[in-house]
Enzyme design. Sequence first.
Site, mmCIF file in Angstrom:
data_model
loop_
_atom_site.group_PDB
_atom_site.id
_atom_site.type_symbol
_atom_site.label_atom_id
_atom_site.label_comp_id
_atom_site.label_asym_id
_atom_site.label_seq_id
_atom_site.Cartn_x
_atom_site.Cartn_y
_atom_site.Cartn_z
ATOM 1 N N CYS A 179 0.821 -1.202 0.000
ATOM 2 C CA CYS A 179 0.000 0.000 0.000
ATOM 3 C C CYS A 179 0.868 1.271 0.000
ATOM 4 C CB CYS A 179 -0.982 -0.045 1.161
ATOM 5 S SG CYS A 179 -2.416 1.030 0.931
ATOM 6 N N PHE A 180 0.995 1.968 1.107
ATOM 7 C CA PHE A 180 1.870 3.137 1.177
ATOM 8 C C PHE A 180 3.295 2.729 0.820
ATOM 9 C CE2 PHE A 180 3.586 6.953 3.550
ATOM 10 C CZ PHE A 180 2.894 7.904 2.821
ATOM 11 N N HIS A 184 -3.923 -4.986 0.189
ATOM 12 C CA HIS A 184 -3.610 -5.564 1.494
ATOM 13 C C HIS A 184 -3.720 -7.091 1.460
ATOM 14 C CE1 HIS A 184 -3.921 -1.740 4.011
ATOM 15 N NE2 HIS A 184 -4.263 -1.362 2.792
ATOM 16 N N GLU A 226 -2.769 -9.254 3.509
ATOM 17 C CA GLU A 226 -2.955 -9.939 4.793
ATOM 18 C C GLU A 226 -4.425 -10.221 5.076
ATOM 19 O OE1 GLU A 226 -4.519 -6.334 5.466
ATOM 20 O OE2 GLU A 226 -2.443 -6.526 4.800
#
Length: 380
Positions: A253-254, A347, A349
């Site tokens: 992500c970031f 994401h 996870e």
Amino acid sequence: MGQALLVLEDGRAFRGEPYGATGETFGEAVFCTAMTGYQETLTDPSFHRQVVVMTYPHVGNTGWNDEDDESSRIWVAGYVVRDPARRHSSWRSRRGLDEELARQGVVGISGVDTRALTRHLRDKGSMRVGISTVETDPAKLLERVLRQPPMLGANLIDEVTTPEPKLIAAEGEKRFTVAAIDLGIKAMTPQRMSQRGIDVHLLPATTTFDEVLALNPDGVFFSNGPGDPATAEREIGLLRQVLDAGLPYFGICFGNQLFGRALGLDTYKLRFGHRGVNQPVMDLRTRKVEITSQNHGFAVQAPLDTDIETPYGIARVSHIGLNDDVVEGLELRDEQGRVKAFSVQYHPEAAAGPHDAAYLFDRFVELLEGRPTTSEGGEN
């Protein structure tokens, strides 16, 4: 129950009822298309300073438990729902969603036509917003909304990173050591790595390269997080040192956006972003489509079908979003064509979200092992 007022920065106003804490709050209005997983959403630090509008109308039916938090607190600046559950029903719940919002001081509003609000944000773009249970005049609330800072140009990393290093020990036999820079990490991410025999050293964003090297890591990880990636010059500098040293790298992500900027690419603000657990992404290596969990308002600007020359090797877009062709992943290869660093915009996870992309943690393990990452992937 009283009244609540929501006003967008362009003057559009909605009235409803208080939900959660009473008072007043401001942030960036964004919408989330997830049908479930609101507890993980609310506790995701990537939502810092954002007012989340839920597109799914019925919210709160499973209450709030003490196991599914992705961080130590709720991070959203405000919460907007249409039809809150009259009662919560789950054997795991300990209290209602509205109770937890109130307990943590999060101002929300219910009874809003969230479809109309979402369509407005989709057409006009994400914008500043205010919610108040004490102000009844839209013009007066609008004045305060317009005094709020925009998300473009916001550096929020120091507000969400861990203040002290932490160790998430490997489960079972330790195989690797990873230095994980916390830019607003979710708890499930280091857990997914520890399940694969990795000692995860969770480090503050202020960590220097020498402090990273002192851990003798097998690889480096950059997490998700809030804010404008263009402002993260300190973290981008650290990542360039990691790439200069040839350390294996994985970013989420970031961490994907900072990887892009470290490679010399630009980032830009999306019109309304991607937020939800139902975002389709294609892995260009396998041509498989994954349903992914996402939360981002910025993206990397890069050509989708050509190699990119960088100071560290040849980079290439590895994943794309099928709704709008947004860059959803990058990879960097050495002179032999082997992947030495990679990142994804979503994401894997899966907290909350599908498990299609869990294979990316296995790719990271392969990278740490120093062998070519597999062309097979996905638990599709």
